[in-house]
Design a protein around this motif. Structure first.
Motif, PDB file in Angstrom:
ATOM      1  N   GLY A  80      19.753  11.145  49.156  1.00  0.00           N
ATOM      2  CA  GLY A  80      18.356  10.521  49.104  1.00  0.00           C
ATOM      3  C   GLY A  80      17.969  11.137  47.473  1.00  0.00           C
ATOM      4  N   SER A  81      18.236  12.330  47.083  1.00  0.00           N
ATOM      5  CA  SER A  81      17.760  12.906  45.977  1.00  0.00           C
ATOM      6  C   SER A  81      18.181  11.907  44.442  1.00  0.00           C
ATOM      7  CB  SER A  81      18.403  14.221  45.626  1.00  0.00           C
ATOM      8  OG  SER A  81      18.134  15.046  46.832  1.00  0.00           O
ATOM      9  N   TRP A 108       9.616  16.028  51.939  1.00  0.00           N
ATOM     10  CA  TRP A 108      10.618  15.228  50.953  1.00  0.00           C
ATOM     11  C   TRP A 108       9.765  14.090  49.991  1.00  0.00           C
ATOM     12  CZ3 TRP A 108      14.899  16.872  50.142  1.00  0.00           C
ATOM     13  CH2 TRP A 108      15.761  17.439  50.743  1.00  0.00           C
ATOM     14  N   THR A 128      11.154  14.000  57.560  1.00  0.00           N
ATOM     15  CA  THR A 128      12.076  14.742  58.448  1.00  0.00           C
ATOM     16  C   THR A 128      11.709  16.305  58.856  1.00  0.00           C
ATOM     17  OG1 THR A 128      13.569  13.440  56.978  1.00  0.00           O
ATOM     18  CG2 THR A 128      14.591  15.050  58.488  1.00  0.00           C
ATOM     19  N   ASP A 169      11.923   5.201  51.340  1.00  0.00           N
ATOM     20  CA  ASP A 169      13.042   6.358  51.615  1.00  0.00           C
ATOM     21  C   ASP A 169      12.987   6.110  53.340  1.00  0.00           C
ATOM     22  OD1 ASP A 169      14.506   8.457  52.308  1.00  0.00           O
ATOM     23  OD2 ASP A 169      13.423   9.890  50.992  1.00  0.00           O
ATOM     24  N   HIS A 177      20.344   8.072  52.896  1.00  0.00           N
ATOM     25  CA  HIS A 177      21.552   8.689  52.843  1.00  0.00           C
ATOM     26  C   HIS A 177      22.064   8.542  54.297  1.00  0.00           C
ATOM     27  CE1 HIS A 177      19.300  12.652  53.760  1.00  0.00           C
ATOM     28  NE2 HIS A 177      19.403  12.071  54.965  1.00  0.00           N
ATOM     29  N   LYS A 189      21.952  11.067  58.968  1.00  0.00           N
ATOM     30  CA  LYS A 189      21.138  11.231  60.092  1.00  0.00           C
ATOM     31  C   LYS A 189      21.516  10.464  61.021  1.00  0.00           C
ATOM     32  CE  LYS A 189      18.032  13.693  57.729  1.00  0.00           C
ATOM     33  NZ  LYS A 189      18.428  14.322  56.547  1.00  0.00           N
TER      34      LYS A 189
HETATM   35  C1  LIG Z   1      13.650  11.756  54.028  1.00  0.00           C
HETATM   36  C2  LIG Z   1      14.546  12.532  53.264  1.00  0.00           C
HETATM   37  N1  LIG Z   1      14.673  11.722  51.948  1.00  0.00           N
HETATM   38  C3  LIG Z   1      15.473  12.493  51.179  1.00  0.00           C
HETATM   39  C4  LIG Z   1      16.301  13.827  51.631  1.00  0.00           C
HETATM   40  C5  LIG Z   1      17.395  14.131  50.596  1.00  0.00           C
HETATM   41  O1  LIG Z   1      18.449  13.657  50.864  1.00  0.00           O
HETATM   42  P1  LIG Z   1      19.853  14.430  50.290  1.00  0.00           P
HETATM   43  O2  LIG Z   1      20.179  15.719  50.689  1.00  0.00           O
HETATM   44  O3  LIG Z   1      20.872  13.280  50.530  1.00  0.00           O
HETATM   45  O4  LIG Z   1      19.742  14.391  48.678  1.00  0.00           O
HETATM   46  C6  LIG Z   1      16.067  14.165  52.857  1.00  0.00           C
HETATM   47  C7  LIG Z   1      17.033  15.321  53.156  1.00  0.00           C
HETATM   48  O5  LIG Z   1      17.038  15.585  54.536  1.00  0.00           O
HETATM   49  C8  LIG Z   1      15.357  13.389  53.920  1.00  0.00           C
HETATM   50  O6  LIG Z   1      15.464  13.921  55.014  1.00  0.00           O
END
Ligand SMILES: Cc1ncc(COP(=O)(O)O)c(C=O)c1O
Length: 366
Positions: free
Chosen positions: A79-80, A106, A156, A176, A197, A200
């Motif tokens: 996600g980042s 997030w 989350t 997202d 991502h 989950k």
């Molecule tokens: C809703 C949401 N977006 C983004 C992220 C960040 O994702 P990543 O750790 O795959 O970069 C998370 C991480 O848990 C998340 O829950």
């Protein structure tokens, strides 16, 4: 030794996966039935892998009813990286503002990530209210002509989930869905770009699904490094560089499980509804003892966050829960308390066990 089936895994992510998927994945580690070779040693340029990618994409298209003018991509960076790629492709250097709903941990991270690339306007910010609720439509204030709008469908950490498409303005809509994609049907056509991502509801960490409208991609900035340009991955059909073969293999099995065993996303949504209703009902009935974090109408079906009224009992609660094979319940480090994540592979029986434990603990410590 723990037997995996006996443990209920409420981890916030990476989360639980269905036992049948884990069985197939462990078999594939030794030898794929079709090739006799371990999935870890299969070339991403093989016909086998091309077919796997196509099957995974078809499964996603079928489950979510993805219109044909949307691309489905399998990327890396989680996600980042999507926080950043969206701004690089669709905002940087355009002299406009990008509008964000800041509804929790997030979405705040997404905002922090893009500030170096574009001006940001917060159409709503829930920080002062402790991210305990989501905005009503009339509380959102949009820029005149934002380069795009971004929000997080399910927060989350705090356990807040939208029950509608938010951010309906005349601008590309980016969402997202990392922690709730595949947990219910989605009207893909309401969005320009959706990302999630895998760790989950889709599979193991390592692969990120992006569903993006072709019209939007045509407007992307020029001059980006190839690996950060969505067009590169569309052209290469998700094999620009070595993709995470194993993660994609598991994702394909998860989507197959959703199609064949669960029977699609309407059915998955009904099960998820039952699970979360049971848990929230239990907490509400024991309100002298437990304190849910999220305002009722914004409660997430995926992440149920709460605390004990008597916080001194928290450690004991967590230890006893673990002793009873209820795992992964510690709240996120930024919020504390308890978080029960009810992703697709968490069964109703798991939630019944947790609900019984909540009652027993409250009774014993009254
Ligand atoms: C809703 C949401 N977006 C983004 C992220 C960040 O994702 P990543 O750790 O795959 O970069 C998370 C991480 O848990 C998340 O829950």
């Amino acid at each position: 030794m723990h037997t995996p089936q006996a443990i209920s895994n409420f981890s916030g992510g990476p989360g639980a996966l269905a036992p049948i998927v884990l069985q197939k994945a462990s078999q594939a580690l030794l030898a794929l039935p079709e090739t006799g070779i371990s999935v870890l040693g299969m070339s991403h340029r093989s016909d086998w892998f091309r077919q796997l990618l196509d099957q995974a994409e078809n499964n996603i298209r079928t489950l979510l009813d993805v219109p044909s003018h949307y691309h489905v991509l399998f990327l890396q960076g989680g996600g980042s990286l999507q926080f950043n790629m969206i701004a690089m492709n669709f905002a940087r250097g355009q002299g406009t503002r990008a509008d964000y709903l800041q509804t929790g941990y997030w979405s705040a991270k997404a905002v922090d990530a893009v500030r170096a690339q574009t001006q940001v306007h917060l159409a709503w910010n829930g920080a002062n209210s402790g991210y305990a609720r989501l905005p009503k439509s009339e509380e959102m204030s949009w820029s005149a002509r934002p380069s795009y709008v971004h929000y997080v469908d399910n927060e989350t950490v705090e356990g807040l989930e939208f029950n509608r498409v938010a951010g309906l303005v005349d601008a590309p809509l980016m969402c997202d869905m990392s922690s709730n994609l595949m947990s219910r049907p989605v009207d893909v056509s309401a969005y320009d770009l959706i990302y999630a991502h895998a760790q989950k509801n889709l599979g193991p960490a390592g692969v990120t699904v992006v569903i993006v409208k072709d019209d939007l991609v045509q407007t992307a900035n020029a001059g980006l490094p190839a690996v950060l340009d969505y067009r590169t991955h569309i052209k290469a059909r998700s094999i620009y560089n070595t993709p995470p073969v194993f993660a994609i293999y598991v994702l394909k099995e998860v989507t197959q499980w959703l199609l064949d065993d669960v029977g699609g996303l309407e059915k998955m949504a009904a099960i998820n509804q039952q699970k979360s209703q049971l848990l929230y009902r239990t907490l509400d009935e024991l309100s002298d003892f437990y304190k849910p974090h999220a305002q009722r109408e914004d409660r997430s079906r995926m992440n149920c966050t709460f605390d004990l009224v008597n916080q001194k009992l928290l450690k004991q609660w967590l230890t006893q829960a673990q002793d009873q094979q209820l795992w992964g319940l510690e709240g996120h480090r930024s919020l504390g308390g308890i978080r029960a994540s009810l992703y697709n592979a968490v069964s109703l029986q798991d939630v019944q066990k947790l609900s019984q434990f909540l009652k027993n603990f409250a009774q014993e410590n009254a």
